[in-house]
Design a protein around this motif. Structure first.
Motif, PDB file in Angstrom:
ATOM      1  N   ASP A 296       0.837  -1.136  -0.023  1.00 60.19           N
ATOM      2  CA  ASP A 296      -0.007   0.114  -0.083  1.00 60.19           C
ATOM      3  C   ASP A 296       0.969   1.224  -0.106  1.00 60.19           C
ATOM      4  O   ASP A 296       1.647   1.606   0.993  1.00 60.19           O
ATOM      5  CB  ASP A 296      -0.817  -0.063   1.444  1.00 60.19           C
ATOM      6  N   LEU A 297       0.806   2.017  -1.133  1.00 56.94           N
ATOM      7  CA  LEU A 297       1.663   3.386  -1.337  1.00 56.94           C
ATOM      8  C   LEU A 297       0.663   4.468  -1.084  1.00 56.94           C
ATOM      9  O   LEU A 297       1.101   5.496  -1.599  1.00 56.94           O
ATOM     10  CB  LEU A 297       2.282   3.309  -2.641  1.00 56.94           C
ATOM     11  N   GLY A 298      -0.630   4.266  -0.250  1.00 54.37           N
ATOM     12  CA  GLY A 298      -1.419   5.353   0.000  1.00 54.37           C
ATOM     13  C   GLY A 298      -2.724   5.181  -0.956  1.00 54.37           C
ATOM     14  O   GLY A 298      -3.634   6.018  -0.626  1.00 54.37           O
ATOM     15  N   ARG A 299      -2.661   4.134  -1.609  1.00 49.38           N
ATOM     16  CA  ARG A 299      -3.840   4.059  -2.568  1.00 49.38           C
ATOM     17  C   ARG A 299      -4.443   2.481  -2.391  1.00 49.38           C
ATOM     18  O   ARG A 299      -5.157   2.165  -3.211  1.00 49.38           O
ATOM     19  CB  ARG A 299      -3.598   4.191  -4.175  1.00 49.38           C
ATOM     20  N   GLY A 300      -4.368   2.115  -1.212  1.00 51.53           N
ATOM     21  CA  GLY A 300      -5.120   0.744  -0.867  1.00 51.53           C
ATOM     22  C   GLY A 300      -3.756  -0.331  -1.203  1.00 51.53           C
ATOM     23  O   GLY A 300      -3.022  -0.062  -1.828  1.00 51.53           O
ATOM     24  N   VAL A 301      -3.959  -1.466  -0.708  1.00 53.35           N
ATOM     25  CA  VAL A 301      -3.273  -2.568  -0.855  1.00 53.35           C
ATOM     26  C   VAL A 301      -3.407  -2.969  -2.431  1.00 53.35           C
ATOM     27  O   VAL A 301      -4.481  -3.420  -2.720  1.00 53.35           O
ATOM     28  CB  VAL A 301      -3.630  -3.721   0.189  1.00 53.35           C
TER      29      VAL A 301
END
Length: 626
Positions: free
Chosen positions: A558-563
């Motif tokens: 997850d880079l901030g947009r969900g896994v």
């Protein structure tokens, strides 16, 4: 601003408490993490998804686990239940016996073993001996004192008048000191023994004279059994320097008793010769109720308010010395016995929020206490059970909330870090035998006996039994009605529901694991980036993150947009026909967008695929605005 590259090559400090998120200056920051769930820290610094839990048995209720070592090659697991004990060997029950304990007593039961004799102790129960004979026969019986200790519980002015000198006599006290619970206890009048057989009134009992009395006159020279239903039974025990040491009882919480040398049943102090029994109380400025006695470099006594050292080499009535060492105190609500971890004694603090390591310093000739959980205090909340896997160097603690805190400890390599294990249920009790950690797990209102197994990738897991075609798999009654995960021939299959203790597969499989999934989580500490002005002043952007993996079957980030799954292999299908190849190497994931929340992680790994996962390092490239 130019890109900043940072490499995180180790997680040896483990998961850090949120209170440290502003302390980038502490040594643990560089090798710590914000969240480590269902992973173990490797001695080399990486992280590995924990093994699954193999299902062994459904239990009729709450249980206490006790290891039993019959020899270096023959070990058993004792499962204490309400009024009975099951004896397990190689995951199979080999015997079941009745016992005098109840389910309510299980949390406070303590134990110690010498040779084939295992002692079970509780303040409301006479000590019980669980023993395995050379013929393989098991037995449970009360511990029999050949000479039990005596104590004067009432004021010195109270006298006793025996009704005779032999046979069964009445014994009259000058004050109301008896109760019906005295029946079975011993009296010692003028050095002669009597056993109370019946209760008439608070001032009168009947007793059998075991040693002929010298007189029937009223005397104040008397004492009664230190241990009885009237005054309670020993709380803890250990074997030290050839003596059985008993620590504390209900009415004598701060007293220690030492048997005669090489004569564990004899607690007669005699005339104080070197090999005779010893008894004394811990005297201090506060009541120190003994919670555990532990045989280490010295005899260590853990009480509700302090820790003591009993020294003497050899330990005799003349040489014995008792000194208070530290003032941490031990947990009172239940018994969580101290244990040896690489030569140090580890104990749970009375507050239930600390795990202390007691070590002896030759310079000061004293013990000191170091808090092993100081930087991960949020993981330690009311421990209820503890076990140490000496082969993997993992100290496990089950908490009252059902979670499991795991400490990886390699002192020489500088590895001391905590992680948290979670399951679809609650961990209630632990025990370790030859590197195998067993657990009582409460799932859906019932109790199960399970153990960590490297061959299993799921929890409550079993290898099913199939029909000839390999499409119908049974032996799953403990998962009845549950939606379960399936690993068929090493490959994850679609979720399915257990009905009538079985599942159906299409296509067929040659081997199957069925159980409950668990997710591993790796979350880094907040970005610690300093600008030219001395502190981070603006949003931050993750340009890219490179994950170095070893033998990994699945990665989701997850880079901030969900896994999102990372496609280093075919992950877009929910069902695989064959076991996926394991990946070793670097995987780079590109970031997108700016992040303003200063405490939010730049990246997060989370996955519940029942496949191997090992993370060696993470390299990040970031940019920051002024």
């Amino acid at each position: 601003m130019p890109a900043i590259k940072r490499a995180k090559t180790a997680f040896t400090a483990g998961e850090l408490a949120p209170e440290l998120f502003g302390r980038g200056d502490v040594p643990a920051w560089g090798n710590g993490a914000a969240k480590l769930r269902n992973v173990f820290i490797q001695p080399t610094g990486g992280l590995q998804r924990r093994p699954g839990l193999r299902h062994l048995a459904v239990l009729p209720g709450a249980a206490r686990l006790v290891p039993y070592e019959a020899s270096t090659e023959l070990t058993f697991l004792l499962v204490l239940l309400d009024g009975r004990v099951r004896i397990m060997r190689n995951d199979v029950q080999v015997a079941e016996l009745t016992g005098s304990w109840t389910a309510a007593m299980l949390p406070q039961i303590t134990f110690t073993q010498n040779a084939s004799m295992l002692l079970l102790l509780h303040p409301a129960m006479p000590p019980q001996v669980v023993q395995r004979a050379e013929t393989g026969t098991w037995s449970v019986a009360p511990f029999v004192f050949s000479a039990e200790p005596f104590f004067r519980f009432v004021p010195a002015g109270v006298g006793l008048t025996p009704g005779g000198t032999t046979g069964n006599v009445s014994v009259t006290a000058t004050a109301p000191i008896f109760a019906s619970s005295h029946v079975g206890a011993m009296l010692r009048i003028g050095g002669k023994r009597l056993r109370i057989t019946s209760f008439s009134s608070p001032s009168v009992v009947a007793a059998d004279v075991l040693d002929a009395l010298s007189s029937a006159d009223t005397t104040t020279d008397w004492a009664e059994s230190a241990f009885s239903s009237a005054h309670g039974w020993p709380i803890s025990a250990c074997f030290y320097q050839g003596r059985l040491v008993l620590g504390g009882s209900r009415d004598l919480p701060n007293r220690l008793w030492f048997s005669r040398s090489a004569n564990y049943e004899n607690f007669d102090p005699g005339t104080g010769l070197d090999d005779q029994a010893i008894g004394f109380s811990l005297v201090s400025d506060e009541l120190n109720a003994i919670r555990a006695v532990f045989a280490g470099r010295h005899l260590q006594v853990f009480t509700s308010g302090a820790e003591w050292m009993v020294s003497g080499d050899p330990l005799t009535p003349a040489s014995i010395q008792v000194t208070r060492q530290t003032r941490v105190g031990s947990i009172v609500e239940r018994s969580v016995a101290p244990m040896d971890v690489d030569g140090m004694t580890v104990s749970v603090a009375r507050s239930g929020r600390g795990i202390y390591e007691f070590s002896y310093t030759d310079l000061q000739q004293a013990y000191q206490a170091d808090d092993l959980s100081l930087i991960a205090r949020h993981l330690i909340v009311s421990p209820v059970s503890m076990a140490y896997d000496s082969q993997r160097r993992l100290l496990h603690l089950a908490m009252a909330d059902g979670s499991l805190a795991t400490l990886t400890i390699y002192r020489a390599e500088g590895v001391t870090g905590w992680t948290r294990q979670e399951t679809d249920g609650a961990f209630r009790c632990l025990a370790e035998i030859e590197g195998v950690v067993f657990a009582v797990v409460e799932r859906a209102g019932s109790f199960r006996l399970e153990r960590f197994d490297d061959a299993m990738a799921l929890d409550a897991c079993v290898a099913g039994t199939s029909d000839a075609a390999g499409t119908n798999w049974s032996g799953l009654s403990h998962l009845e009605g549950r939606t379960v995960n399936v690993l068929a021939d090493g490959a994850p299959r679609e979720l399915t529901t257990v009905l009538s203790g079985r599942i159906a597969l299409d296509p067929a499989a040659a081997s199957v694991q069925v159980g409950l999934s668990f997710a591993h989580v790796v979350e880094p500490l907040p970005a610690d980036i300093v600008s030219a002005a001395g502190a981070r002043t603006g949003p931050i952007r993750l340009v890219a993150a490179t994950f170095r993996l070893l033998g990994t079957g699945s990665l989701a980030v997850d880079l901030g947009r969900g896994v999102q799954p990372v496609p280093f292999r075919r992950l877009d299908s929910p069902m695989l026909d064959a076991a996926p190849p394991l990946f070793t190497g670097d995987v780079t994931v590109r970031g997108l967008g700016w992040q303003r929340a200063s405490l939010a992680p730049l990246w997060r790994i989370e996955g519940d695929a029942p496949l191997p996962f090992t993370l060696l390092s993470v390299t990040t490239e970031t940019r920051m605005t002024d």
